[in-house]
Design a protein around this motif. Sequence first.
Motif, PDB file in Angstrom:
ATOM      1  N   VAL A 118      21.767   2.952  64.545  1.00 61.95           N
ATOM      2  CA  VAL A 118      22.385   4.276  64.551  1.00 61.95           C
ATOM      3  C   VAL A 118      23.479   4.256  63.487  1.00 61.95           C
ATOM      4  CG1 VAL A 118      23.635   6.002  65.896  1.00 61.95           C
ATOM      5  CG2 VAL A 118      21.836   4.627  66.978  1.00 61.95           C
ATOM      6  N   LYS A 119      23.405   5.206  62.556  1.00 55.01           N
ATOM      7  CA  LYS A 119      24.266   5.195  61.372  1.00 55.01           C
ATOM      8  C   LYS A 119      24.929   6.567  61.204  1.00 55.01           C
ATOM      9  CE  LYS A 119      23.850   3.781  56.464  1.00 55.01           C
ATOM     10  NZ  LYS A 119      23.814   4.960  55.575  1.00 55.01           N
ATOM     11  N   PRO A 120      25.966   6.862  61.997  1.00 52.45           N
ATOM     12  CA  PRO A 120      26.631   8.166  61.897  1.00 52.45           C
ATOM     13  C   PRO A 120      27.240   8.374  60.510  1.00 52.45           C
ATOM     14  CG  PRO A 120      27.310   6.978  63.872  1.00 52.45           C
ATOM     15  CD  PRO A 120      26.583   6.006  63.012  1.00 52.45           C
ATOM     16  N   GLN A 121      27.126   9.598  60.013  1.00 47.75           N
ATOM     17  CA  GLN A 121      27.644   9.905  58.687  1.00 47.75           C
ATOM     18  C   GLN A 121      28.456  11.197  58.708  1.00 47.75           C
ATOM     19  OE1 GLN A 121      23.989   7.790  56.234  1.00 47.75           O
ATOM     20  NE2 GLN A 121      25.087   9.476  55.336  1.00 47.75           N
ATOM     21  N   LEU A 122      29.216  11.396  57.637  1.00 45.89           N
ATOM     22  CA  LEU A 122      30.012  12.607  57.477  1.00 45.89           C
ATOM     23  C   LEU A 122      29.424  13.482  56.382  1.00 45.89           C
ATOM     24  CD1 LEU A 122      33.703  11.291  57.596  1.00 45.89           C
ATOM     25  CD2 LEU A 122      32.479  12.533  59.389  1.00 45.89           C
ATOM     26  N   TRP A 123      29.469  14.785  56.611  1.00 44.65           N
ATOM     27  CA  TRP A 123      29.113  15.769  55.597  1.00 44.65           C
ATOM     28  C   TRP A 123      30.364  16.593  55.329  1.00 44.65           C
ATOM     29  CZ3 TRP A 123      24.238  16.608  53.305  1.00 44.65           C
ATOM     30  CH2 TRP A 123      24.182  17.711  52.446  1.00 44.65           C
ATOM     31  N   ILE A 124      30.794  16.621  54.072  1.00 48.53           N
ATOM     32  CA  ILE A 124      32.027  17.320  53.717  1.00 48.53           C
ATOM     33  C   ILE A 124      31.681  18.612  52.987  1.00 48.53           C
ATOM     34  CG2 ILE A 124      34.261  17.124  52.564  1.00 48.53           C
ATOM     35  CD1 ILE A 124      33.912  14.097  52.660  1.00 48.53           C
ATOM     36  N   SER A 125      32.348  19.687  53.363  1.00 55.85           N
ATOM     37  CA  SER A 125      32.077  20.990  52.751  1.00 55.85           C
ATOM     38  C   SER A 125      32.314  20.944  51.248  1.00 55.85           C
ATOM     39  CB  SER A 125      32.973  22.060  53.379  1.00 55.85           C
ATOM     40  OG  SER A 125      34.340  21.778  53.127  1.00 55.85           O
ATOM     41  N   ASP A 126      31.618  21.815  50.538  1.00 58.08           N
ATOM     42  CA  ASP A 126      31.739  21.963  49.083  1.00 58.08           C
ATOM     43  C   ASP A 126      31.276  20.729  48.322  1.00 58.08           C
ATOM     44  OD1 ASP A 126      32.834  24.546  49.397  1.00 58.08           O
ATOM     45  OD2 ASP A 126      34.833  23.699  49.686  1.00 58.08           O
ATOM     46  N   GLY A 127      30.517  19.866  48.995  1.00 56.21           N
ATOM     47  CA  GLY A 127      29.889  18.757  48.294  1.00 56.21           C
ATOM     48  C   GLY A 127      30.804  17.622  47.890  1.00 56.21           C
ATOM     49  N   LEU A 128      31.997  17.538  48.474  1.00 50.11           N
ATOM     50  CA  LEU A 128      32.906  16.438  48.147  1.00 50.11           C
ATOM     51  C   LEU A 128      32.287  15.111  48.567  1.00 50.11           C
ATOM     52  CD1 LEU A 128      35.802  15.618  47.169  1.00 50.11           C
ATOM     53  CD2 LEU A 128      36.495  15.734  49.572  1.00 50.11           C
ATOM     54  N   TYR A 129      32.349  14.125  47.686  1.00 50.18           N
ATOM     55  CA  TYR A 129      31.809  12.806  47.989  1.00 50.18           C
ATOM     56  C   TYR A 129      32.662  12.129  49.054  1.00 50.18           C
ATOM     57  CZ  TYR A 129      30.705   7.847  47.310  1.00 50.18           C
ATOM     58  OH  TYR A 129      30.364   6.529  47.500  1.00 50.18           O
ATOM     59  N   THR A 130      32.021  11.550  50.054  1.00 49.46           N
ATOM     60  CA  THR A 130      32.758  10.935  51.158  1.00 49.46           C
ATOM     61  C   THR A 130      33.691   9.824  50.691  1.00 49.46           C
ATOM     62  OG1 THR A 130      30.854   9.482  51.559  1.00 49.46           O
ATOM     63  CG2 THR A 130      31.029  11.482  52.904  1.00 49.46           C
ATOM     64  N   GLY A 131      33.313   9.123  49.634  1.00 49.01           N
ATOM     65  CA  GLY A 131      34.157   8.038  49.138  1.00 49.01           C
ATOM     66  C   GLY A 131      35.483   8.505  48.581  1.00 49.01           C
ATOM     67  N   ASP A 132      35.583   9.809  48.260  1.00 49.62           N
ATOM     68  CA  ASP A 132      36.821  10.370  47.717  1.00 49.62           C
ATOM     69  C   ASP A 132      37.666  11.071  48.774  1.00 49.62           C
ATOM     70  OD1 ASP A 132      36.111   9.523  45.164  1.00 49.62           O
ATOM     71  OD2 ASP A 132      35.034  11.382  44.718  1.00 49.62           O
ATOM     72  N   LEU A 133      37.209  11.063  50.020  1.00 45.72           N
ATOM     73  CA  LEU A 133      37.919  11.780  51.078  1.00 45.72           C
ATOM     74  C   LEU A 133      39.261  11.119  51.385  1.00 45.72           C
ATOM     75  CD1 LEU A 133      37.834  14.004  53.306  1.00 45.72           C
ATOM     76  CD2 LEU A 133      36.833  12.257  54.813  1.00 45.72           C
ATOM     77  N   LYS A 134      40.335  11.894  51.267  1.00 39.93           N
ATOM     78  CA  LYS A 134      41.662  11.417  51.646  1.00 39.93           C
ATOM     79  C   LYS A 134      42.534  12.613  51.984  1.00 39.93           C
ATOM     80  CE  LYS A 134      43.117  10.922  46.800  1.00 39.93           C
ATOM     81  NZ  LYS A 134      43.655   9.967  45.792  1.00 39.93           N
ATOM     82  N   PHE A 135      43.692  12.334  52.600  1.00 43.54           N
ATOM     83  CA  PHE A 135      44.540  13.408  53.094  1.00 43.54           C
ATOM     84  C   PHE A 135      45.956  13.270  52.552  1.00 43.54           C
ATOM     85  CE2 PHE A 135      41.039  12.924  56.034  1.00 43.54           C
ATOM     86  CZ  PHE A 135      40.579  14.235  56.109  1.00 43.54           C
ATOM     87  N   ALA A 136      46.694  14.381  52.643  1.00 46.25           N
ATOM     88  CA  ALA A 136      47.976  14.484  51.947  1.00 46.25           C
ATOM     89  C   ALA A 136      49.107  13.760  52.653  1.00 46.25           C
ATOM     90  CB  ALA A 136      48.343  15.959  51.760  1.00 46.25           C
ATOM     91  N   ASN A 137      49.014  13.608  53.976  1.00 45.95           N
ATOM     92  CA  ASN A 137      50.133  13.013  54.703  1.00 45.95           C
ATOM     93  C   ASN A 137      49.629  12.273  55.937  1.00 45.95           C
ATOM     94  OD1 ASN A 137      49.953  15.032  56.938  1.00 45.95           O
ATOM     95  ND2 ASN A 137      50.618  16.450  55.319  1.00 45.95           N
ATOM     96  N   ASP A 138      50.537  11.543  56.557  1.00 42.99           N
ATOM     97  CA  ASP A 138      50.168  10.706  57.693  1.00 42.99           C
ATOM     98  C   ASP A 138      49.700  11.536  58.886  1.00 42.99           C
ATOM     99  OD1 ASP A 138      50.184   7.913  58.865  1.00 42.99           O
ATOM    100  OD2 ASP A 138      51.491   8.938  60.301  1.00 42.99           O
ATOM    101  N   GLU A 139      50.285  12.713  59.071  1.00 44.35           N
ATOM    102  CA  GLU A 139      49.887  13.567  60.193  1.00 44.35           C
ATOM    103  C   GLU A 139      48.413  13.957  60.079  1.00 44.35           C
ATOM    104  OE1 GLU A 139      51.136  17.815  62.319  1.00 44.35           O
ATOM    105  OE2 GLU A 139      52.246  17.064  60.581  1.00 44.35           O
ATOM    106  N   GLU A 140      47.985  14.344  58.882  1.00 44.30           N
ATOM    107  CA  GLU A 140      46.582  14.701  58.687  1.00 44.30           C
ATOM    108  C   GLU A 140      45.671  13.493  58.868  1.00 44.30           C
ATOM    109  OE1 GLU A 140      46.138  16.614  54.920  1.00 44.30           O
ATOM    110  OE2 GLU A 140      46.932  18.530  55.647  1.00 44.30           O
ATOM    111  N   TRP A 141      46.096  12.351  58.355  1.00 40.98           N
ATOM    112  CA  TRP A 141      45.300  11.138  58.532  1.00 40.98           C
ATOM    113  C   TRP A 141      45.109  10.831  60.015  1.00 40.98           C
ATOM    114  CZ3 TRP A 141      42.008   8.827  55.637  1.00 40.98           C
ATOM    115  CH2 TRP A 141      42.161   8.739  54.246  1.00 40.98           C
ATOM    116  N   GLN A 142      46.153  11.002  60.808  1.00 40.35           N
ATOM    117  CA  GLN A 142      46.053  10.690  62.230  1.00 40.35           C
ATOM    118  C   GLN A 142      45.075  11.619  62.946  1.00 40.35           C
ATOM    119  OE1 GLN A 142      49.692  10.042  64.417  1.00 40.35           O
ATOM    120  NE2 GLN A 142      50.718   9.135  62.650  1.00 40.35           N
ATOM    121  N   VAL A 143      45.097  12.908  62.602  1.00 37.24           N
ATOM    122  CA  VAL A 143      44.136  13.846  63.193  1.00 37.24           C
ATOM    123  C   VAL A 143      42.715  13.433  62.827  1.00 37.24           C
ATOM    124  CG1 VAL A 143      43.287  16.226  63.169  1.00 37.24           C
ATOM    125  CG2 VAL A 143      45.750  15.779  63.262  1.00 37.24           C
ATOM    126  N   PHE A 144      42.521  13.116  61.561  1.00 33.79           N
ATOM    127  CA  PHE A 144      41.193  12.703  61.117  1.00 33.79           C
ATOM    128  C   PHE A 144      40.752  11.428  61.827  1.00 33.79           C
ATOM    129  CE2 PHE A 144      38.596  10.115  58.185  1.00 33.79           C
ATOM    130  CZ  PHE A 144      37.467  10.920  58.136  1.00 33.79           C
TER     131      PHE A 144
END
Length: 235
Positions: A118-144
């Motif tokens: 079983v290999k769960p994956q993420l699909w990001i809107s607007d075609g953003l590559y998953t390897g480039d996914l990051k967030f602006a601050n620690d609060e957003e990282w924690q939610v993610f």
Amino acid sequence: MKTFHRTVVFSTLLLCSCGANSSDSDLKYVFSHNSTSDIKSKINGASIVAPSHPVDDAAFRQLASHHVNFICLLPFAYVREGNPEVFYNKFFQWWGEKPEGIAECIRMAKLHNMSVMVKPQLWISDGLYTGDLKFANDEEWQVFEQTYYTYLLTMLTVADSMDADWFCVGTELGQFVKNRSSFWSSFIDSARKHFSGRLTYAENWDNYESFPHWNKLDAIGINAYFPLSDSLTPS
């Protein structure tokens, strides 16, 4: 059956067994073949990418007729750019992305003596590559992290309840790994408590050496789309 045909592609995930005591430098260049977690038999694998509606045993009989002995189930969760919450198991999602669909696919595969990852994956809107996914601050990282953890744990529980053989904790999440390494160490430890099978992570062919936790996993997973030539017109 036509819908099912569109969801099946040959798997390109290369699994290399690794010993838990290997050093980081060893893991970069040498894959141990002395570990008890060695993959000894040939894998004739196929990936099933979230069928849109229920499939029956005829689909798995057809796979078996082609000598498939290992399937990889790929359910997707979704992330919207600018929103750190991971969405999964929603009304709009396909049958094969939901726990009941995953469980039924595992059950049918096991009837045909197939090993299952079983290999769960993420699909990001607007075609953003998953390897480039990051967030602006620690609060957003924690939610993610919290919502991604819950998503993975849901999939992990289904996989374990149906005796899946392998679970892949993530796929091509380079910036996530780089910026939040402690999450991965913690989740792998937690996964060991909830899953009796083997664990891996799948990194892209050009970034697999940067994953810092191979020695906590049972195999090095590489999405092996290595270029065959640097030429624009290879012959």
